[in-house]
Scaffold this active site. Sequence first.
Site, short mmCIF file in Angstrom:
data_model
loop_
_atom_site.label_atom_id
_atom_site.label_comp_id
_atom_site.label_asym_id
_atom_site.label_seq_id
_atom_site.Cartn_x
_atom_site.Cartn_y
_atom_site.Cartn_z
N LYS A 1 2.98 20.06 23.68
CA LYS A 1 1.09 18.93 24.01
C LYS A 1 1.16 18.95 25.11
CE LYS A 1 2.03 15.00 22.67
NZ LYS A 1 1.42 13.96 23.13
N ARG B 1 -2.60 6.05 19.84
CA ARG B 1 -1.42 5.79 19.50
C ARG B 1 -1.76 4.98 18.10
NH1 ARG B 1 3.40 6.94 23.21
NH2 ARG B 1 3.12 8.94 22.83
N ARG C 1 17.50 21.00 23.79
CA ARG C 1 16.98 20.73 25.13
C ARG C 1 18.09 20.52 26.25
NH1 ARG C 1 11.85 18.04 25.28
NH2 ARG C 1 12.68 16.61 25.40
N ARG D 1 20.98 16.79 26.90
CA ARG D 1 19.66 15.53 26.96
C ARG D 1 20.76 14.27 26.08
NH1 ARG D 1 14.03 13.88 27.40
NH2 ARG D 1 14.46 12.02 25.53
N ARG E 1 13.84 10.31 15.88
CA ARG E 1 12.62 10.39 16.79
C ARG E 1 11.26 10.66 15.86
NH1 ARG E 1 14.03 12.75 21.91
NH2 ARG E 1 11.85 12.89 22.53
#
Length: 235
Positions: free
Chosen positions: A9, A84, A123, A156, A167
């Site tokens: 996004k 949010r 990632r 990460r 998450r």
Amino acid sequence: MMGPPGAGKGTQAGRFARERGLLKISTGDILREGIKAQLPVALRAKERMDRGELVDDGTMVAIVRERLLRPDAQRGFVLDGFPRTVEQADALDQIVAERNNGPLVIVDVRVPEHELVRRLAGRLICVKCGANAELTKDGSPVATVCGKCGGGLEQRADDNEEVVRERLEVYERATKPLVEFYRERPTFRVVNGAQPQERVAHELDTVIDDAALASARVEKAVTGKVATPEKAART
Ligand SMILES: [Zn+2]
């Protein structure tokens, strides 16, 4: 622009804003800017974050409002990371209405969970500059070192699969009321983020233009006024 972590996004919001000559506003950026400029609302937010608390809706809205009222936001803007909550969304409607700054187009970039987990859990970031490693289509890194600075790559720390799923769950739970809030609007659109970036970009451009036009038609029917194409292209 809405979407879970890993949906791309931020990248799409940046590209769209650049191509349309609009201001891209991410809450992280304006918070940092505001703290640098010693804005009282931003400093209040920093105090909360330093104490490990979430920034409350009122403070967040005040920061975004301040930014949206500046002249460079008048042509239009792309919001990334705001709203949010439903309270923030309500406030955004008010700001847009006050400034006659619409239509507000809401795009939700959706990607299936297994794909997000694949993207996020794999990632790699540079240990030196923190850049994301460039990945090939099958998800393996293009090079063994950072493409920007030549530093080493590592996964990460918070990107293992379990943490990623958690998450995503937190995101889904927090965002559900917001999707409910927007779902019935003619300017709410869903984009399939599980496609190659150029396809996502094309779909995004198409749905935003279409939503803006649909909204202009509604406005015309209500007021008899014809919205200018430039105005209709705003997001
Ligand atoms: Zn690097």
